[in-house]
Design a protein around this motif. Structure first.
Motif, PDB file in Angstrom:
ATOM      1  N   ALA A 530     -71.080  50.744   5.807  1.00  0.00           N
ATOM      2  CA  ALA A 530     -71.388  52.159   5.587  1.00  0.00           C
ATOM      3  C   ALA A 530     -71.247  52.968   6.873  1.00  0.00           C
ATOM      4  CB  ALA A 530     -72.805  52.309   5.030  1.00  0.00           C
ATOM      5  N   GLY A 531     -71.467  52.332   8.008  1.00  0.00           N
ATOM      6  CA  GLY A 531     -71.323  53.031   9.280  1.00  0.00           C
ATOM      7  C   GLY A 531     -69.905  53.090   9.794  1.00  0.00           C
ATOM      8  N   GLN A 532     -68.943  52.543   9.048  1.00  0.00           N
ATOM      9  CA  GLN A 532     -67.525  52.519   9.430  1.00  0.00           C
ATOM     10  C   GLN A 532     -67.334  52.018  10.862  1.00  0.00           C
ATOM     11  OE1 GLN A 532     -65.606  56.257   8.579  1.00  0.00           O
ATOM     12  NE2 GLN A 532     -65.908  56.056   6.382  1.00  0.00           N
ATOM     13  N   PRO A 533     -67.746  50.773  11.129  1.00  0.00           N
ATOM     14  CA  PRO A 533     -67.615  50.247  12.494  1.00  0.00           C
ATOM     15  C   PRO A 533     -66.154  50.026  12.860  1.00  0.00           C
ATOM     16  CG  PRO A 533     -68.205  48.489  10.995  1.00  0.00           C
ATOM     17  CD  PRO A 533     -68.271  49.760  10.192  1.00  0.00           C
ATOM     18  N   ARG A 534     -65.873  50.107  14.128  1.00  0.00           N
ATOM     19  CA  ARG A 534     -64.523  49.840  14.607  1.00  0.00           C
ATOM     20  C   ARG A 534     -64.318  48.350  14.892  1.00  0.00           C
ATOM     21  NH1 ARG A 534     -63.831  52.516  19.620  1.00  0.00           N
ATOM     22  NH2 ARG A 534     -61.588  52.195  19.320  1.00  0.00           N
ATOM     23  N   LEU A 535     -65.422  47.599  14.982  1.00  0.00           N
ATOM     24  CA  LEU A 535     -65.367  46.142  15.106  1.00  0.00           C
ATOM     25  C   LEU A 535     -66.459  45.566  14.217  1.00  0.00           C
ATOM     26  CD1 LEU A 535     -64.409  43.456  16.383  1.00  0.00           C
ATOM     27  CD2 LEU A 535     -66.105  43.833  18.192  1.00  0.00           C
ATOM     28  N   LEU A 536     -66.064  44.728  13.275  1.00  0.00           N
ATOM     29  CA  LEU A 536     -67.001  44.101  12.350  1.00  0.00           C
ATOM     30  C   LEU A 536     -67.105  42.621  12.701  1.00  0.00           C
ATOM     31  CD1 LEU A 536     -68.764  44.439   9.775  1.00  0.00           C
ATOM     32  CD2 LEU A 536     -66.732  43.842   8.442  1.00  0.00           C
ATOM     33  N   VAL A 537     -68.324  42.174  12.988  1.00  0.00           N
ATOM     34  CA  VAL A 537     -68.574  40.779  13.345  1.00  0.00           C
ATOM     35  C   VAL A 537     -69.325  40.127  12.194  1.00  0.00           C
ATOM     36  CG1 VAL A 537     -69.580  39.200  15.032  1.00  0.00           C
ATOM     37  CG2 VAL A 537     -68.697  41.427  15.778  1.00  0.00           C
ATOM     38  N   LEU A 538     -68.704  39.135  11.562  1.00  0.00           N
ATOM     39  CA  LEU A 538     -69.295  38.443  10.414  1.00  0.00           C
ATOM     40  C   LEU A 538     -69.649  37.025  10.833  1.00  0.00           C
ATOM     41  CD1 LEU A 538     -66.761  39.604   7.648  1.00  0.00           C
ATOM     42  CD2 LEU A 538     -68.934  40.673   8.300  1.00  0.00           C
ATOM     43  N   ASP A 539     -70.930  36.765  10.997  1.00  0.00           N
ATOM     44  CA  ASP A 539     -71.396  35.442  11.418  1.00  0.00           C
ATOM     45  C   ASP A 539     -71.727  34.618  10.178  1.00  0.00           C
ATOM     46  OD1 ASP A 539     -72.368  33.233  12.676  1.00  0.00           O
ATOM     47  OD2 ASP A 539     -74.162  34.181  13.479  1.00  0.00           O
ATOM     48  N   ASP A 540     -70.681  34.021   9.580  1.00  0.00           N
ATOM     49  CA  ASP A 540     -70.864  33.245   8.352  1.00  0.00           C
ATOM     50  C   ASP A 540     -71.623  34.081   7.324  1.00  0.00           C
ATOM     51  OD1 ASP A 540     -70.571  31.044   6.715  1.00  0.00           O
ATOM     52  OD2 ASP A 540     -72.392  30.062   7.437  1.00  0.00           O
ATOM     53  N   ALA A 541     -71.227  35.340   7.207  1.00  0.00           N
ATOM     54  CA  ALA A 541     -71.992  36.315   6.437  1.00  0.00           C
ATOM     55  C   ALA A 541     -71.720  36.275   4.945  1.00  0.00           C
ATOM     56  CB  ALA A 541     -71.700  37.722   6.963  1.00  0.00           C
ATOM     57  N   THR A 542     -70.807  35.408   4.484  1.00  0.00           N
ATOM     58  CA  THR A 542     -70.505  35.328   3.047  1.00  0.00           C
ATOM     59  C   THR A 542     -70.641  33.896   2.541  1.00  0.00           C
ATOM     60  OG1 THR A 542     -68.158  35.159   3.633  1.00  0.00           O
ATOM     61  CG2 THR A 542     -68.989  37.343   3.039  1.00  0.00           C
ATOM     62  N   SER A 543     -71.477  33.107   3.194  1.00  0.00           N
ATOM     63  CA  SER A 543     -71.587  31.688   2.842  1.00  0.00           C
ATOM     64  C   SER A 543     -72.204  31.467   1.471  1.00  0.00           C
ATOM     65  CB  SER A 543     -72.434  30.961   3.898  1.00  0.00           C
ATOM     66  OG  SER A 543     -73.728  31.534   3.974  1.00  0.00           O
ATOM     67  N   ALA A 544     -73.010  32.443   0.989  1.00  0.00           N
ATOM     68  CA  ALA A 544     -73.713  32.246  -0.272  1.00  0.00           C
ATOM     69  C   ALA A 544     -73.015  32.901  -1.451  1.00  0.00           C
ATOM     70  CB  ALA A 544     -75.154  32.785  -0.158  1.00  0.00           C
ATOM     71  N   VAL A 545     -71.803  33.415  -1.244  1.00  0.00           N
ATOM     72  CA  VAL A 545     -71.094  34.037  -2.354  1.00  0.00           C
ATOM     73  C   VAL A 545     -69.944  33.137  -2.795  1.00  0.00           C
ATOM     74  CG1 VAL A 545     -71.672  36.351  -1.543  1.00  0.00           C
ATOM     75  CG2 VAL A 545     -69.505  35.338  -0.869  1.00  0.00           C
ATOM     76  N   ASP A 546     -69.504  33.360  -3.989  1.00  0.00           N
ATOM     77  CA  ASP A 546     -68.399  32.603  -4.562  1.00  0.00           C
ATOM     78  C   ASP A 546     -67.154  32.758  -3.680  1.00  0.00           C
ATOM     79  OD1 ASP A 546     -65.912  32.394  -6.334  1.00  0.00           O
ATOM     80  OD2 ASP A 546     -67.487  31.587  -7.642  1.00  0.00           O
ATOM     81  N   PRO A 547     -66.378  31.681  -3.455  1.00  0.00           N
ATOM     82  CA  PRO A 547     -65.162  31.784  -2.633  1.00  0.00           C
ATOM     83  C   PRO A 547     -64.215  32.871  -3.106  1.00  0.00           C
ATOM     84  CG  PRO A 547     -65.682  29.484  -3.053  1.00  0.00           C
ATOM     85  CD  PRO A 547     -66.632  30.288  -3.885  1.00  0.00           C
ATOM     86  N   ARG A 548     -64.138  33.050  -4.429  1.00  0.00           N
ATOM     87  CA  ARG A 548     -63.256  34.092  -4.953  1.00  0.00           C
ATOM     88  C   ARG A 548     -63.764  35.480  -4.559  1.00  0.00           C
ATOM     89  NH1 ARG A 548     -63.877  30.220  -8.759  1.00  0.00           N
ATOM     90  NH2 ARG A 548     -65.603  31.326  -9.766  1.00  0.00           N
ATOM     91  N   VAL A 549     -65.097  35.656  -4.611  1.00  0.00           N
ATOM     92  CA  VAL A 549     -65.685  36.935  -4.200  1.00  0.00           C
ATOM     93  C   VAL A 549     -65.467  37.151  -2.707  1.00  0.00           C
ATOM     94  CG1 VAL A 549     -67.830  38.257  -4.012  1.00  0.00           C
ATOM     95  CG2 VAL A 549     -67.391  36.858  -6.046  1.00  0.00           C
ATOM     96  N   GLU A 550     -65.640  36.091  -1.921  1.00  0.00           N
ATOM     97  CA  GLU A 550     -65.426  36.193  -0.482  1.00  0.00           C
ATOM     98  C   GLU A 550     -63.992  36.609  -0.174  1.00  0.00           C
ATOM     99  OE1 GLU A 550     -66.403  33.450   3.379  1.00  0.00           O
ATOM    100  OE2 GLU A 550     -65.206  32.550   1.787  1.00  0.00           O
TER     101      GLU A 550
END
Length: 646
Positions: A530-550
């Motif tokens: 929502a803040g429209q970052p210029r650098l997005l750091v994802l630290d294993d941030a989608t580990s609990a979602v379906d691989p297809r969703v990821e």
């Protein structure tokens, strides 16, 4: 040693009270002024009562006739004294109460502000329960003696005036007072000396009980799933029993000394009556003088106790101050510069240039906070080989995230991936080397510019006990509902949010307990987007979602209008394959970097890790027989499988 300790506690306690007076001189003056008025009028009331007895009551008894005029004058005098005493009491309590609560509020704000200024490395070394205790019970303990302090100061003025009045009345009766008052002070000093270690221990145990309780509640999932309820209860009970025993010890000592402190003034009154009766027979004093002195001793008993209250609470105040000071004087905060980066519109570049990082070991909470303050900076990270530092987590790490590109960090557990993510968002600073954003070293950026440019989505998603809208926008200016829905769509979260009963107005509960693990991860990702970052750091941030969703999330990010570069900690082959470049880490070093296919071909460690994880993921999918890919699994199955493999 005991005498020295008691003297040190007394001196340090008086210094703490002096600090409070320096910060709130106006309110202290109001409180002391009211107390002095109360004390002087208390002495005056004793002499008014004596005069009434000597000039009205005794003559009336002797003559059998009441002088109505004198009686009315005496009653008016008593009423006037009482009214002014009430004004003094009001001023004393108003000044003392406002002073105490203002100091407590001020220091709670200071402690909390200091918590926010100190880096994550400092917080990681201090239990949350202890920090809560610092901001609450320790601050209260520090300024608890402020409430009786103006009363005690006014009492000193009253005692000096009372002794002068006694000498003016009769020097023999004055000597009785001089014998009683020092005895009261001596008893209070002994009381404070015996109370000091008990109060210090009780204050320390309060923090330990708070820490254990917070840890148990925060780790409720582990406690429940591992069947540790009885053990955690026993652990809490042990400390709670120790705190109970410490407080009982405090109460027992107070129960021993309180009657003595009450008895001494009464004994003084008795001595005055015995000696005064003899002096009365000798004609040295009048009935009015004797009644005044006896009444004075009677009314002095309660104000003198105020001095004892202050002395008794000084050890607890010093213990609380030491713990509060440990926070306020902690060093290691990360200063910011004055360089601003462009706002959203173009992706940012990130460079790690020969970066080293080491953590320091946790603080020994059983050690005295004051001693800890005198040690080396507990928050600093140090180069390898420096005393007190743990072995390096990162060793000479160099890589680049080009503007607009996606770079994946891959490696076994403990390789340093999360540390790199924390360094990229400047939650910590490196021991050596540089982290550079758009050609500017991170410490040179302003805090606001860094926050606008870089967004970190951590491994463990956190949601506030508030609405979906509040969790996504965080009340940031310009983030409308339209922006929130756009971010939710990018995070593949708009579907489940729209299905909630109240949509954006749905309250998600503490830490987002009403949402599944995958839903919480997508909500926190939407918050970052929502803040429209210029650098997005994802630290294993989608580990609990379906691989297809990821995969859909990452594809949406690459094709979105948000101009952002992405640094992602990844395990899944499909996720890794979407990256423009892969950095493979092992034991804190960059082993190799290149495209996914290049590393598969030339790096055996990387090939083995990714292949093993893919096999585990496939087995997991077969076991679940097409279940919803972990979206309802708050434990994050893929990440856990990767840890097992590593």
């Amino acid at each position: 040693m005991a005498n020295r300790t008691s003297r040190d506690v007394l001196l340090r306690g008086l210094w703490v009270l002096g600090q409070g007076i320096r910060e709130q001189p106006g309110l202290f003056s109001v409180g002391v002024g009211g107390s002095v008025v109360f004390g002087l009028l208390t002495i005056a009331s004793a002499y008014v009562v004596g005069a009434i007895v000597g000039e009205v009551v005794v003559p009336s008894i002797e003559s059998g006739r009441v002088d109505t005029g004198l009686l009315g004058a005496g009653a008016a005098a008593l009423l006037a004294v009482s009214v002014v005493k009430v004004v003094g009491i009001f001023g004393r309590r108003l000044g003392a109460g406002f002073m105490q609560y203002r100091l407590q509020a001020s220091y709670r704000r200071r402690v909390t502000r200091r918590y926010l200024d100190l880096p994550m490395s400092w917080h990681q070394r201090h239990p949350t329960g202890t920090l809560l205790s610092n901001a609450n019970s320790d601050v209260e303990a520090t300024w608890f003696p402020v409430a009786p302090l103006p009363f005690a100061v006014g009492t000193v003025v009253m005692l000096v005036t009372a002794i002068a009045a006694l000498f003016a009345t009769d020097w023999v009766l004055a000597l009785v007072g001089l014998a009683v008052f020092p005895a009261l002070f001596a008893l209070n000093v002994v009381y404070s000396r015996r109370m000091a270690p008990r109060q210090v221990r009780a204050q320390q145990l309060r923090a330990e009980v708070s820490g254990i309780a917070h840890e148990s509640f925060d780790g409720a999932l582990v406690v429940k799933t591992m069947g540790r309820e009885a053990q955690e209860t026993a652990r809490f009970t042990g400390r709670a029993v120790e705190l109970r025993d410490a407080l009982i010890s405090v109460g027992r000592l107070r129960g021993l000394f309180d009657p003595l402190l009450e008895t001494l003034p009464s004994l003084g009154t008795l001595a005055v009556l015995l000696v005064g009766a003899a002096r009365l027979r000798q004609g040295a004093v009048s009935v009015a003088d004797l009644v005044s002195v006896a009444f004075l001793f009677t009314v002095l008993a309660f104000p003198v106790r105020a001095i004892g209250w202050v002395l008794a609470e000084l050890p607890r105040s010093v213990a609380g101050w030491d713990r509060v000071r440990h926070v306020l004087t902690a060093t290691g905060e990360m200063p910011y510069g004055d360089t601003e980066l462009p706002a959203a519109g173009t992706p940012a570049s990130l460079v790690f240039d020969r970066v080293w990082f080491s953590y320091r070991p946790p603080v020994d909470q059983s050690a005295a906070p004051a001693a800890a303050d005198q040690s080396v900076d507990p928050t600093a990270v140090t180069a390898p080989g420096t005393d007190g530092a743990l072995p390096p987590v990162l060793r000479d790490v160099s890589f680049t995230v080009p503007a607009g590109r996606t770079v994946a960090l891959v490696g076994p557990t403990g390789a340093g991936k999360s540390t790199i993510a924390a360094l990229a968002a400047r939650l910590v600073d490196p021991t050596g080397g540089r982290v550079v954003l758009d050609g500017v070293e991170l410490p040179r950026l302003t805090a606001g510019s860094l926050a606008r440019t870089v967004s970190l989505v951590a491994q463990v998603p956190f949601a506030f006990d508030d609405t979906v809208r509040a969790n996504v926008t965080l009340d940031r200016p310009g983030l409308t509902d339209e922006v929130a829905w756009s971010a939710l769509r990018l995070a593949e979260a708009d579907g489940f949010v729209a299905a909630l009963d109240d949509g954006l107005d749905t309250v998600v509960g503490e830490r987002g307990t009403t949402l599944s693990g995958g839903q919480r991860q997508r909500l926190t990702l939407a918050r970052a987007l929502a803040g429209q970052p210029r650098l997005l750091v994802l630290d294993d941030a989608t580990s609990a979602v379906d691989p297809r969703v990821e995969a859909a999330i990452l594809a949406a990010l690459r094709n979105s209008e948000i101009a952002t570069s992405i640094l992602i900690v990844a395990y899944r082959r499909a996720t890794i394959a979407l990256a423009d470049e892969v950095v493979y880490l092992d034991q804190g070093r960059v082993v190799d970097h290149g495209t996914h296919q290049q590393l598969l071909a030339r790096c055996p460690g990387y090939n083995d890790l990714v292949t093993a994880y893919e096999q585990a993921e496939a087995e997991r999918e077969r076991t679940r027989s097409g279940a919803d890919g972990g979206d309802g699994d708050p434990g994050g199955g893929p990440a856990r499988a990767a840890e097992v493999i590593a």
